[in-house]
Design an enzyme around this catalytic site. Structure first.
Site, PDB file in Angstrom:
ATOM      1  N   LYS A 175       0.805  -1.217   0.000  1.00 23.38           N
ATOM      2  CA  LYS A 175       0.000   0.000   0.000  1.00 23.38           C
ATOM      3  C   LYS A 175       0.839   1.268   0.000  1.00 23.38           C
ATOM      4  O   LYS A 175       0.620   2.200   0.765  1.00 23.38           O
ATOM      5  CB  LYS A 175      -0.980   0.020   1.180  1.00 23.38           C
ATOM      6  CG  LYS A 175      -1.879  -1.197   1.270  1.00 23.38           C
ATOM      7  CD  LYS A 175      -2.523  -1.574  -0.059  1.00 23.38           C
ATOM      8  CE  LYS A 175      -3.461  -0.516  -0.591  1.00 23.38           C
ATOM      9  NZ  LYS A 175      -4.003  -0.869  -1.935  1.00 23.38           N
ATOM     10  N   THR A 176       1.825   1.297  -0.895  1.00 25.71           N
ATOM     11  CA  THR A 176       2.647   2.493  -1.074  1.00 25.71           C
ATOM     12  C   THR A 176       2.689   2.914  -2.546  1.00 25.71           C
ATOM     13  O   THR A 176       3.653   3.532  -2.982  1.00 25.71           O
ATOM     14  CB  THR A 176       4.089   2.239  -0.581  1.00 25.71           C
ATOM     15  OG1 THR A 176       4.618   1.100  -1.287  1.00 25.71           O
ATOM     16  CG2 THR A 176       4.140   1.997   0.914  1.00 25.71           C
ATOM     17  N   ALA A 177       1.646   2.546  -3.308  1.00 26.90           N
ATOM     18  CA  ALA A 177       1.584   2.764  -4.760  1.00 26.90           C
ATOM     19  C   ALA A 177       2.535   1.833  -5.492  1.00 26.90           C
ATOM     20  O   ALA A 177       2.980   2.121  -6.606  1.00 26.90           O
ATOM     21  CB  ALA A 177       1.876   4.221  -5.122  1.00 26.90           C
ATOM     22  N   SER A 178       2.844   0.692  -4.880  1.00 30.44           N
ATOM     23  CA  SER A 178       3.819  -0.229  -5.474  1.00 30.44           C
ATOM     24  C   SER A 178       3.306  -0.868  -6.763  1.00 30.44           C
ATOM     25  O   SER A 178       4.088  -1.108  -7.685  1.00 30.44           O
ATOM     26  CB  SER A 178       4.196  -1.325  -4.468  1.00 30.44           C
ATOM     27  OG  SER A 178       3.066  -2.080  -4.082  1.00 30.44           O
TER      28      SER A 178
ATOM     29  N   SER B 117       1.228   0.511  -8.955  1.00 30.21           N
ATOM     30  CA  SER B 117       1.307   1.545  -9.994  1.00 30.21           C
ATOM     31  C   SER B 117       2.724   1.636 -10.549  1.00 30.21           C
ATOM     32  O   SER B 117       2.922   1.707 -11.763  1.00 30.21           O
ATOM     33  CB  SER B 117       0.881   2.896  -9.420  1.00 30.21           C
ATOM     34  OG  SER B 117      -0.451   2.853  -8.966  1.00 30.21           O
TER      35      SER B 117
ATOM     36  N   HIS C 120      10.552  -7.910  -8.049  1.00 30.64           N
ATOM     37  CA  HIS C 120       9.720  -7.153  -7.118  1.00 30.64           C
ATOM     38  C   HIS C 120       8.864  -8.103  -6.283  1.00 30.64           C
ATOM     39  O   HIS C 120       8.443  -9.162  -6.751  1.00 30.64           O
ATOM     40  CB  HIS C 120       8.821  -6.157  -7.871  1.00 30.64           C
ATOM     41  CG  HIS C 120       7.758  -6.818  -8.711  1.00 30.64           C
ATOM     42  ND1 HIS C 120       6.462  -7.002  -8.266  1.00 30.64           N
ATOM     43  CD2 HIS C 120       7.798  -7.328  -9.959  1.00 30.64           C
ATOM     44  CE1 HIS C 120       5.756  -7.596  -9.214  1.00 30.64           C
ATOM     45  NE2 HIS C 120       6.541  -7.813 -10.248  1.00 30.64           N
TER      46      HIS C 120
ATOM     47  N   HIS D  96       6.858  -8.459  -1.928  1.00 24.72           N
ATOM     48  CA  HIS D  96       6.749  -8.020  -0.537  1.00 24.72           C
ATOM     49  C   HIS D  96       7.719  -8.822   0.330  1.00 24.72           C
ATOM     50  O   HIS D  96       7.332  -9.714   1.091  1.00 24.72           O
ATOM     51  CB  HIS D  96       5.318  -8.194  -0.045  1.00 24.72           C
ATOM     52  CG  HIS D  96       4.315  -7.368  -0.797  1.00 24.72           C
ATOM     53  ND1 HIS D  96       4.509  -6.030  -1.060  1.00 24.72           N
ATOM     54  CD2 HIS D  96       3.110  -7.692  -1.343  1.00 24.72           C
ATOM     55  CE1 HIS D  96       3.466  -5.565  -1.728  1.00 24.72           C
ATOM     56  NE2 HIS D  96       2.606  -6.546  -1.910  1.00 24.72           N
TER      57      HIS D  96
ATOM     58  N   SER E 244      -1.011   4.672 -14.748  1.00 29.60           N
ATOM     59  CA  SER E 244      -0.248   5.439 -13.769  1.00 29.60           C
ATOM     60  C   SER E 244      -0.795   5.288 -12.362  1.00 29.60           C
ATOM     61  O   SER E 244      -0.050   5.186 -11.400  1.00 29.60           O
ATOM     62  CB  SER E 244      -0.245   6.913 -14.164  1.00 29.60           C
ATOM     63  OG  SER E 244       0.449   7.101 -15.373  1.00 29.60           O
TER      64      SER E 244
END
EC number: 2.8.2.-
Length: 356
Positions: free
Chosen positions: A83-86, A88, A140, A142, A285
């Site tokens: 939940k950090t705009a990862s 996007s 990429h 978590h 985006s």
């Protein structure tokens, strides 16, 4: 003409309720099985894709034993904080990989556990460093920070990351677990059906909004040591700060994501050439948006800010923000409201001995 009412005997009513409950349990069980089947299918497809790539490289001929070109040997790890705009940002990497000729791989850990077992750490380090067919590669997932130097690796991967205001991140995650997002709106979430707002949760002292839930960005940067995951550990925060400065190439913030992407494109064009324009104009985006999210009240925020855990997570966030803004200030200039990257600002002179 009067209404005809058919009254069911109490026993039949009870049987109907039981039958309905059994039917609902059966449906939930079937949904769970379908989700497990989908997960297995995704893993099978991923294994098949890897085999296809390896076979294609074999058919093209083995790579020479000589070391790969510096840029072709590059590996980036984005150990993304939830939940950090990862999503996007990751979608930009996926959109550019074919054009810029690199591979993107998702590190999918069981139950999204950010801590790997010791044997998996060894496997992961071996994969990252010796899997030439996947280089240059962008990984990429978590996963908390892993120190490759502990495993005798001479050339370590490049770590990048993005963090977010800790309360904003927790609020987003709280509603995500209940309502999902517009990325996969049909997927059943773990807390689906719970209509309680974040404000109500904090007021009642609920576990999903407790200050302990803020403790995430620090351990992600701290790593795989047990102390990293001890909530409120001062040592963990100091280690996270050390790693951010010494082990990460660049750490951005969600609130200034475009600037983070611009700096990556300027510094690592092998991967991110075209990323800024894509972020500004592309449809993906802001692909993933948590639905039904309600901003917390000032009273809720003030209550969370009384916690020592918030104070530590916020200190780490402010530390990361200051470092990012320092890097940006030395890399870009503003003109007419727009930012632009500075050209090379150093050169060589007085080169000896003189060539004839």
């Amino acid at each position: 003409m009067g209404l005809l009412r058919i009254m069911m005997p109490p026993k039949l009513q009870l049987l109907a309720v039981v039958a309905f409950a059994v039917a609902m349990l059966f449906l939930e069980n079937q949904i769970q099985k379908l989700e497990e089947s989908r997960s297995k299918l995704e893993r099978a497809i991923a294994r098949h894709e890897v085999r296809e790539i390896e076979q294609r490289h074999t058919m093209d001929g083995p790579r020479p034993d000589a070391a790969l070109d510096e840029e072709e040997d590059m590996v980036i790890i984005y150990n993304r904080v939830p939940k950090t705009a990862s999503t996007s940002f990751t979608n930009i990497a996926y959109d550019l990989c074919a054009k810029n000729k690199y591979h993107v791989l998702h590190i999918n850990t069981t139950k999204n556990n950010p801590v790997m077992s010791l044997q998996d750490q060894v496997r992961f380090v071996k994969n990252i460093t010796s899997w030439k067919e996947m280089k240059p590669g962008f990984y990429h997932g978590h996963v908390s920070y892993l120190d490759f130097a502990k495993f005798g690796v001479k050339k370590k991967p490049i770590y990048i990351n993005v963090i977010r205001d800790p309360i904003e991140r927790l609020v987003s995650y709280y509603y995500f677990l209940r309502f999902g997002d517009d990325y996969r709106p049909g997927l059943r979430r773990r807390k689906q059906g719970d209509k309680k707002t974040f404000d109500e949760c904090v007021a009642e002292g609920g576990s999903d909004c407790a200050p302990e839930k803020l403790w995430l960005q620090i351990p992600f940067f701290c790593g795989h040591s047990s102390e990293c995951w001890n909530v409120g550990s001062r040592w963990a925060m100091d280690q996270a700060k050390y790693n951010l400065i010494n082990e990460y190439f660049l750490v951005g913030v969600t609130e200034e994501l475009e600037d983070f992407i611009m700096l990556l494109e300027a510094a690592l064009p092998r991967f991110f050439r075209g990323a800024t324009e894509l972020y500004r104009t592309g449809k993906k985006s802001h692909l993933r948006k948590t639905t039904e999210k309600k901003l917390p009240t000032k009273q809720t925020i003030a209550k969370l800010q009384q916690s020592d855990i918030w104070k530590m997570e916020n200190e780490f966030y402010e530390f990361a923000l200051e470092q990012f803004q320092f890097i940006r200030a030395h890399a870009v200039r503003e003109k007419d409201g727009d930012l632009y990257i500075l050209s090379q600002n150093f050169f060589y002179e007085k080169i000896y001995p003189k060539s004839n």
